[in-house]
Design a protein around this motif. Structure first.
Motif, PDB file in Angstrom:
ATOM      1  N   TYR A  89      37.793  37.445  38.927  1.00  0.00           N
ATOM      2  CA  TYR A  89      38.741  37.985  37.620  1.00  0.00           C
ATOM      3  C   TYR A  89      40.076  38.128  38.351  1.00  0.00           C
ATOM      4  O   TYR A  89      41.196  36.965  37.581  1.00  0.00           O
ATOM      5  CB  TYR A  89      38.525  38.250  35.885  1.00  0.00           C
ATOM      6  CG  TYR A  89      38.350  39.787  36.396  1.00  0.00           C
ATOM      7  CD1 TYR A  89      39.742  40.435  35.881  1.00  0.00           C
ATOM      8  CD2 TYR A  89      36.980  40.698  36.616  1.00  0.00           C
ATOM      9  CE1 TYR A  89      40.123  41.885  36.425  1.00  0.00           C
ATOM     10  CE2 TYR A  89      38.042  42.405  36.762  1.00  0.00           C
ATOM     11  CZ  TYR A  89      38.702  42.757  36.432  1.00  0.00           C
ATOM     12  OH  TYR A  89      39.294  44.027  36.827  1.00  0.00           O
ATOM     13  N   THR A  90      39.750  38.545  38.802  1.00  0.00           N
ATOM     14  CA  THR A  90      41.099  39.163  39.573  1.00  0.00           C
ATOM     15  C   THR A  90      42.066  37.679  40.755  1.00  0.00           C
ATOM     16  O   THR A  90      42.523  38.190  41.567  1.00  0.00           O
ATOM     17  CB  THR A  90      41.180  40.176  40.078  1.00  0.00           C
ATOM     18  OG1 THR A  90      40.026  40.630  41.067  1.00  0.00           O
ATOM     19  CG2 THR A  90      40.693  41.740  39.817  1.00  0.00           C
ATOM     20  N   GLY A  91      41.020  37.039  41.054  1.00  0.00           N
ATOM     21  CA  GLY A  91      40.902  36.060  42.280  1.00  0.00           C
ATOM     22  C   GLY A  91      40.556  36.656  43.371  1.00  0.00           C
ATOM     23  O   GLY A  91      40.957  35.626  44.587  1.00  0.00           O
ATOM     24  N   GLY A  92      40.090  37.527  43.441  1.00  0.00           N
ATOM     25  CA  GLY A  92      39.000  38.414  44.264  1.00  0.00           C
ATOM     26  C   GLY A  92      37.406  37.465  44.952  1.00  0.00           C
ATOM     27  O   GLY A  92      37.081  36.986  44.028  1.00  0.00           O
ATOM     28  N   VAL A  93      37.150  37.693  45.941  1.00  0.00           N
ATOM     29  CA  VAL A  93      35.997  36.811  46.614  1.00  0.00           C
ATOM     30  C   VAL A  93      35.617  38.217  46.945  1.00  0.00           C
ATOM     31  O   VAL A  93      35.544  38.299  48.281  1.00  0.00           O
ATOM     32  CB  VAL A  93      36.581  35.739  47.236  1.00  0.00           C
ATOM     33  CG1 VAL A  93      35.205  34.708  47.633  1.00  0.00           C
ATOM     34  CG2 VAL A  93      37.314  34.718  46.786  1.00  0.00           C
ATOM     35  N   LYS A 146      38.288  47.158  47.043  1.00  0.00           N
ATOM     36  CA  LYS A 146      38.643  46.536  48.967  1.00  0.00           C
ATOM     37  C   LYS A 146      37.390  45.217  48.787  1.00  0.00           C
ATOM     38  O   LYS A 146      36.764  44.917  49.398  1.00  0.00           O
ATOM     39  CB  LYS A 146      37.004  47.301  48.885  1.00  0.00           C
ATOM     40  CG  LYS A 146      37.829  48.814  48.420  1.00  0.00           C
ATOM     41  CD  LYS A 146      37.287  50.222  49.437  1.00  0.00           C
ATOM     42  CE  LYS A 146      37.583  51.288  49.418  1.00  0.00           C
ATOM     43  NZ  LYS A 146      37.276  51.927  50.201  1.00  0.00           N
ATOM     44  N   LEU A 147      37.439  44.232  47.540  1.00  0.00           N
ATOM     45  CA  LEU A 147      36.900  42.958  48.047  1.00  0.00           C
ATOM     46  C   LEU A 147      38.355  42.121  49.321  1.00  0.00           C
ATOM     47  O   LEU A 147      39.113  42.341  49.328  1.00  0.00           O
ATOM     48  CB  LEU A 147      37.868  41.461  46.708  1.00  0.00           C
ATOM     49  CG  LEU A 147      36.800  42.405  45.575  1.00  0.00           C
ATOM     50  CD1 LEU A 147      37.515  41.256  44.797  1.00  0.00           C
ATOM     51  CD2 LEU A 147      35.650  42.862  45.068  1.00  0.00           C
ATOM     52  N   ILE A 159      40.876  33.002  51.771  1.00  0.00           N
ATOM     53  CA  ILE A 159      41.205  33.807  52.641  1.00  0.00           C
ATOM     54  C   ILE A 159      40.798  34.994  52.418  1.00  0.00           C
ATOM     55  O   ILE A 159      41.065  35.254  51.716  1.00  0.00           O
ATOM     56  CB  ILE A 159      42.968  33.676  52.494  1.00  0.00           C
ATOM     57  CG1 ILE A 159      43.716  32.420  52.216  1.00  0.00           C
ATOM     58  CG2 ILE A 159      43.654  34.620  53.591  1.00  0.00           C
ATOM     59  CD1 ILE A 159      43.713  31.090  52.645  1.00  0.00           C
ATOM     60  N   TRP A 160      40.247  35.103  53.575  1.00  0.00           N
ATOM     61  CA  TRP A 160      39.561  36.214  54.061  1.00  0.00           C
ATOM     62  C   TRP A 160      40.160  37.159  54.928  1.00  0.00           C
ATOM     63  O   TRP A 160      40.491  37.348  56.113  1.00  0.00           O
ATOM     64  CB  TRP A 160      38.110  36.117  55.208  1.00  0.00           C
ATOM     65  CG  TRP A 160      37.024  35.597  54.307  1.00  0.00           C
ATOM     66  CD1 TRP A 160      36.211  34.295  54.362  1.00  0.00           C
ATOM     67  CD2 TRP A 160      36.580  35.949  53.235  1.00  0.00           C
ATOM     68  NE1 TRP A 160      36.127  34.120  53.756  1.00  0.00           N
ATOM     69  CE2 TRP A 160      35.425  34.766  53.170  1.00  0.00           C
ATOM     70  CE3 TRP A 160      35.335  37.076  52.783  1.00  0.00           C
ATOM     71  CZ2 TRP A 160      34.380  34.994  51.766  1.00  0.00           C
ATOM     72  CZ3 TRP A 160      35.032  37.246  51.273  1.00  0.00           C
ATOM     73  CH2 TRP A 160      33.957  36.567  51.439  1.00  0.00           C
ATOM     74  N   SER A 161      39.807  39.285  54.417  1.00  0.00           N
ATOM     75  CA  SER A 161      41.265  39.683  55.120  1.00  0.00           C
ATOM     76  C   SER A 161      40.340  39.997  56.206  1.00  0.00           C
ATOM     77  O   SER A 161      40.858  40.869  57.268  1.00  0.00           O
ATOM     78  CB  SER A 161      42.283  40.960  54.541  1.00  0.00           C
ATOM     79  OG  SER A 161      40.424  41.054  53.537  1.00  0.00           O
ATOM     80  N   GLU A 162      38.693  39.967  56.277  1.00  0.00           N
ATOM     81  CA  GLU A 162      38.332  40.832  56.754  1.00  0.00           C
ATOM     82  C   GLU A 162      36.338  39.488  56.624  1.00  0.00           C
ATOM     83  O   GLU A 162      35.712  39.921  55.316  1.00  0.00           O
ATOM     84  CB  GLU A 162      37.218  41.813  56.348  1.00  0.00           C
ATOM     85  CG  GLU A 162      36.184  42.325  57.056  1.00  0.00           C
ATOM     86  CD  GLU A 162      35.560  44.228  57.192  1.00  0.00           C
ATOM     87  OE1 GLU A 162      34.802  44.575  57.170  1.00  0.00           O
ATOM     88  OE2 GLU A 162      36.744  44.718  56.319  1.00  0.00           O
ATOM     89  N   LYS A 163      36.633  39.006  57.210  1.00  0.00           N
ATOM     90  CA  LYS A 163      34.653  37.914  57.313  1.00  0.00           C
ATOM     91  C   LYS A 163      33.660  38.935  57.383  1.00  0.00           C
ATOM     92  O   LYS A 163      33.917  39.459  58.124  1.00  0.00           O
ATOM     93  CB  LYS A 163      34.679  36.548  58.307  1.00  0.00           C
ATOM     94  CG  LYS A 163      34.368  35.313  57.627  1.00  0.00           C
ATOM     95  CD  LYS A 163      34.743  34.437  58.386  1.00  0.00           C
ATOM     96  CE  LYS A 163      34.096  33.154  57.799  1.00  0.00           C
ATOM     97  NZ  LYS A 163      32.330  33.865  57.694  1.00  0.00           N
TER      98      LYS A 163
END
Length: 434
Positions: free
Chosen positions: A331-335, A345-346, A357-361
């Protein structure tokens, strides 16, 4: 001909009966100890007995206990994995909340109040629609999870009809399910979910009524156990397409309960039991090797005698997290790929275009379990564990400098325990169908 490379011999009940288990197709033979030696002689030396035991060898070949010399088991397992990972099915899990109306002792989530921003849900839908078209997806599976997703039914009502309409327009098969504790599954929510084409339900209880109520205390009822099971009955009565997996989260004490099955059947009439699949799952804090197969078997027998079918789907299975076309949206927009990671820590988020957009894939998408770097490539236990949890495996890869280690860290005895559990589920289910 020769023996299949993925055969396992396990004692089924105090060394009276043994199982020869085929890891490739999960078929098995049950034999008394005195017959086991003779059967293994046939399996290990089939050509020697071709003229004397042709019918037995024909049966063994049909079930792949024996195979042709050129048969490649590894290729079969690799194809199975590739088909699972790269299936043209897009599965998404949406978490409309991290709130929960319960605080279960075994839960790893840190529940928190939410502030909803519907523009985040619009981005999630934008991403899903783009992804379905860009990847020529044939089937879309929408799962609801939390927290407890039914603390936010309006989010489900906001998202689901729009995605259903989109799939209908583009001739994409749509299906949907929800993981819920069932307490908020009142008549209004049942009808809302039915309208949203939610037909698969996973609902958990934590043992017999007394044990469950100690863990899940509810302001809506003096017995959350009774509340949840009554809600399940109402669901099955109202929605004729609904299917329920009743997950029994068990501890070692739960298996010793004399009242668990009678407590369940007190609230679920017989005419609804054939639409409920019972899945016996230990809580993660319990070591699998410490679970008594005898107690587990007796519980299975009681459930089947009362008209419930036992789930066998996830005893041996790859995790859907590993699917190429899978993501989990918060719900935060995190994936993320899995809810095992804390919400703070998403690793991914959706941008304004609905792209991830992945900060860490996540790295487990990029490696091959049949590569020489992976122990699974030559491990005879691979089809029993599929290298274990991909998230834990990912952490160990980083610690192991890129080399893929054993998902179970060499604890193969728990896999033999799993064989026994699986076999007894299958055996007991056959009694149900007589």
């Amino acid at each position: 001909m020769r023996a299949n490379k993925y055969l396992y011999i396990v004692s089924l009940d105090d060394d009276v009966h043994f199982v020869i288990f085929n890891g490739l197709n999960k078929e098995f033979l049950i034999l008394e100890e005195k017959a086991l030696t003779s059967m293994m002689e046939l399996i290990n030396n089939p050509d020697t007995y071709a003229s004397t035991h042709p019918k037995i060898l024909q049966s063994l070949a049909a079930s792949k206990f024996i195979v042709e010399e050129g048969f490649d088991e590894r290729a079969i397992l690799k194809e199975e994995r590739d088909s699972f990972v790269h299936a043209l099915e897009f599965k998404t899990t949406i978490l409309p909340t991290f709130e929960c109306n319960y605080n279960c002792w075994y839960c790893v989530q840190e529940h928190e109040p939410v502030v909803l921003d519907y523009t985040r849900f619009d981005l999630i839908m934008k991403h899903i629609k783009k992804y379905l078209l860009e990847n020529t997806i044939h089937e879309y599976v929408l799962s609801w999870f939390g927290g407890e997703p039914l603390t936010q039914p309006k989010v489900i009502e906001y998202i689901a009809p729009k995605l259903i309409s989109f799939c209908e327009e583009h001739k994409i098969d749509f299906s949907s399910g929800i993981t819920t504790n069932g307490a908020l599954l009142n008549i209004d929510n049942i009808k809302l979910l039915q309208k949203c084409k939610v037909d698969y339900y996973q609902i958990a209880i934590d043992g017999d009524e007394k044990t469950h109520n100690k863990n899940k205390q509810d302001s809506l009822s003096d017995s959350s156990f009774r509340l949840i099971l009554n809600n399940i009955v109402n669901l099955l009565r109202i929605n004729s397409d609904a299917k329920v997996t009743l997950r029994i989260n068990y501890t070692l004490a739960t298996l010793k309960s004399d009242t668990l099955v009678t407590d369940i059947t007190r609230y679920i009439p017989k005419e609804y039991r054939n639409r409920i699949l019972v899945d016996l799952q230990k809580v993660w804090q319990v070591k699998e090797q410490n679970v008594s197969i005898l107690l587990l078997r007796k519980l299975q027998e009681k459930l089947v005698e009362c008209g419930f079918e036992l789930s066998i789907q996830h005893v041996f299975s790859m995790c859907y997290v590993e699917k190429e076309h899978y993501n989990m949206f918060y719900y935060t927009g995190g994936v993320e790929k899995c809810d095992k990671r804390p919400i703070g820590k998403l690793r991914g988020h959706l941008d304004a275009n609905g792209d991830i957009i992945w900060s860490e894939k996540p790295i487990f998408e990029d490696y091959d379990l049949f590569d020489d770097k992976c122990i699974c490539n030559s491990c005879r236990y691979y089809p029993l564990c599929y290298c274990g949890c991909p998230i834990l495996r990912e952490e160990r890869i980083i610690e192991n400098h890129g080399k893929i280690p054993c998902g179970h860290q060499g604890q193969y005895d728990l896999l033999e325990h799993r064989i026994k559990d699986y076999c007894w589920r299958v055996i007991n289910n056959k009694k149900l169908k007589r």
